[in-house]
Design a protein around this motif. Structure first.
Motif, PDB file in Angstrom:
ATOM      1  N   ILE A   1     -12.732   4.994  -5.698  1.00 56.85           N
ATOM      2  CA  ILE A   1     -13.885   5.872  -5.513  1.00 56.85           C
ATOM      3  C   ILE A   1     -13.551   6.995  -4.539  1.00 56.85           C
ATOM      4  CG2 ILE A   1     -16.245   5.977  -4.621  1.00 56.85           C
ATOM      5  CD1 ILE A   1     -16.653   3.147  -5.661  1.00 56.85           C
ATOM      6  N   ALA A   2     -12.862   6.657  -3.452  1.00 56.49           N
ATOM      7  CA  ALA A   2     -12.522   7.666  -2.444  1.00 56.49           C
ATOM      8  C   ALA A   2     -11.478   8.658  -2.956  1.00 56.49           C
ATOM      9  CB  ALA A   2     -12.021   6.986  -1.180  1.00 56.49           C
ATOM     10  N   ASP A   3     -10.510   8.180  -3.736  1.00 60.36           N
ATOM     11  CA  ASP A   3      -9.460   9.015  -4.318  1.00 60.36           C
ATOM     12  C   ASP A   3      -8.782   9.876  -3.250  1.00 60.36           C
ATOM     13  OD1 ASP A   3      -7.795  10.060  -6.227  1.00 60.36           O
ATOM     14  OD2 ASP A   3      -9.227  11.601  -6.905  1.00 60.36           O
ATOM     15  N   ILE A   4      -8.201   9.203  -2.244  1.00 59.33           N
ATOM     16  CA  ILE A   4      -7.546   9.916  -1.145  1.00 59.33           C
ATOM     17  C   ILE A   4      -6.036   9.702  -1.153  1.00 59.33           C
ATOM     18  CG2 ILE A   4      -9.561   9.935   0.359  1.00 59.33           C
ATOM     19  CD1 ILE A   4      -8.487   7.447   1.720  1.00 59.33           C
ATOM     20  N   GLY A   5      -5.522   9.269  -2.288  1.00 53.20           N
ATOM     21  CA  GLY A   5      -4.077   9.134  -2.406  1.00 53.20           C
ATOM     22  C   GLY A   5      -3.513   7.863  -1.821  1.00 53.20           C
TER      23      GLY A   5
ATOM     24  N   THR B   1       0.840  -1.195   0.000  1.00 52.56           N
ATOM     25  CA  THR B   1       0.000   0.000   0.000  1.00 52.56           C
ATOM     26  C   THR B   1       0.878   1.250   0.000  1.00 52.56           C
ATOM     27  OG1 THR B   1      -1.720  -1.160   1.230  1.00 52.56           O
ATOM     28  CG2 THR B   1      -1.830   1.248   1.194  1.00 52.56           C
ATOM     29  N   THR B   2       0.620   2.128  -0.949  1.00 53.57           N
ATOM     30  CA  THR B   2       1.367   3.380  -1.056  1.00 53.57           C
ATOM     31  C   THR B   2       0.501   4.528  -0.564  1.00 53.57           C
ATOM     32  OG1 THR B   2       2.581   2.537  -2.977  1.00 53.57           O
ATOM     33  CG2 THR B   2       2.618   4.915  -2.614  1.00 53.57           C
ATOM     34  N   PHE B   3       1.011   5.292   0.388  1.00 54.68           N
ATOM     35  CA  PHE B   3       0.313   6.439   0.952  1.00 54.68           C
ATOM     36  C   PHE B   3       0.919   7.710   0.381  1.00 54.68           C
ATOM     37  CE2 PHE B   3       0.317   2.970   3.999  1.00 54.68           C
ATOM     38  CZ  PHE B   3      -1.011   2.876   4.374  1.00 54.68           C
ATOM     39  N   ALA B   4       0.084   8.552  -0.213  1.00 54.74           N
ATOM     40  CA  ALA B   4       0.582   9.791  -0.810  1.00 54.74           C
ATOM     41  C   ALA B   4       1.164  10.698   0.260  1.00 54.74           C
ATOM     42  CB  ALA B   4      -0.555  10.503  -1.549  1.00 54.74           C
TER      43      ALA B   4
END
Length: 323
Positions: free
Chosen positions: A286-290, A194-197
């Motif tokens: 859908i959430a598009d939170i990075g 999992t990559t967190f922006a």
């Protein structure tokens, strides 16, 4: 029929067929009843097909569970029609698959609830979906019944001309060891990444035993993950035991059901992981939170373990019996 008499008792085909059929019906019921219950503005339920309200990212576990139930029904029919070799192969495969699915689903639910609890200090409004619903209990009962059918089924083959192939199979033993090694190795590698922006971005690695973020902020320390390493190691132990049994002169005959159950468990774990990942990717898009999640090397190693173990079982059941 054995020695001119109709076989009766716990190992009779009718009993095995009945147990397998009941397991199938209970499984189907478990998919439509609540798996988890959350007290959020009243009681909300998650099933194997739907989530609360318009929730997204709900894993459709109902698909593999229903397919497994259909295999159990097919096994019951084959057993009653005296196609016992196919029946034993089907019921043992379905039992292992159902156990792998149910255990992984419950481990994932427990990990999710634990993570919500860890986040409550930062987000007090979060509610944990940590109470198993009646559907979860029914699926656990179904898994137990399927295992009972798988244990009883080989007894129906005794004295049957369609017994699984006998003889010592050193090659099969090596393949079983390979499948066991792949299952164990896969559990220790990153199953999802999992990559967190951010600047710089951080990356989380979930294995079958732990979750780690590099570089990880203090708030992510101790995050729980589904401990799928446990069922994978148990399945690997069964594969190793089957590898030893298959070396005996009648080993392939005796090891085929055990190896099939173990292969089913590995397959069930992988399928549950894959379906949960698909749901997570859908929710993230859908959430598009990075935040983006991909399958890691561990998932592909588990796929290899599943294919190797399944291929071994197919060969054992389909290859003609040796004298």
């Amino acid at each position: 029929m054995q020695g001119g008499r109709v076989r009766t008792g716990v190992g009779s085909p009718s009993v095995v067929a009945t147990v397998a059929g009941v397991a199938a019906m209970v499984t189907i019921a478990g998919t439509v009843l609540p798996l988890d219950v959350a007290a959020v503005d009243g009681r909300r339920y998650t099933t194997a097909w739907t989530g609360p309200g318009s929730a997204t990212g709900i894993p459709l576990y109902g698909i593999p569970l229903t397919l497994t139930a259909l295999v159990l029904i097919a096994a019951a029919v084959l057993m009653l029609r005296r196609s016992r070799r196919g029946a034993v192969a089907a019921v043992t495969a379905a039992a292992g698959l159902l156990v792998g699915l149910v255990v992984t689903i419950r481990l994932a639910a427990s990990a999710t609830a634990r993570n919500v609890e860890l986040q409550r200090s930062r987000f007090p409004d979060l509610q944990a979906v940590d109470t198993p619903g009646i559907g979860a209990w029914l699926l656990m009962v179904a898994a137990v019944l399927a295992v009972v059918a798988a244990v009883l089924a080989p007894r129906a083959l005794r004295g049957d001309d369609n017994e699984p192939p006998g003889g010592s199979r050193p090659g099969a033993a090596l393949v079983a060891v390979l499948a066991a090694a792949l299952a164990v190795v896969g559990s220790f590698l990153a199953i999802t990444v999992t990559t967190f922006a951010g600047n710089p971005p951080s990356v989380g690695y979930a294995t079958g035993w732990s979750f780690a973020v590099e570089p990880g902020p203090p708030g992510d320390a101790g995050q729980a993950t589904a401990l799928v390493g446990v069922p994978l190691v148990i399945a690997a132990a069964a594969l190793l035991l089957g590898a030893l049994i298959v070396l005996d002169m009648r080993g392939a005959e005796r090891a085929a059901p055990l190896l099939t159950v173990a292969a089913g468990v590995v397959a069930g774990v992988f399928v549950a992981i894959w379906i949960a990942w698909l749901a997570l990717v859908d929710a993230q898009s859908i959430a598009d939170i990075g935040i983006t999640t991909t399958l890691g090397a561990g998932a592909w190693v588990l796929l290899a373990a599943t294919l190797v173990a399944a291929g071994l079982c197919v060969v054992l059941w389909l290859q003609p019996r040796r004298p």
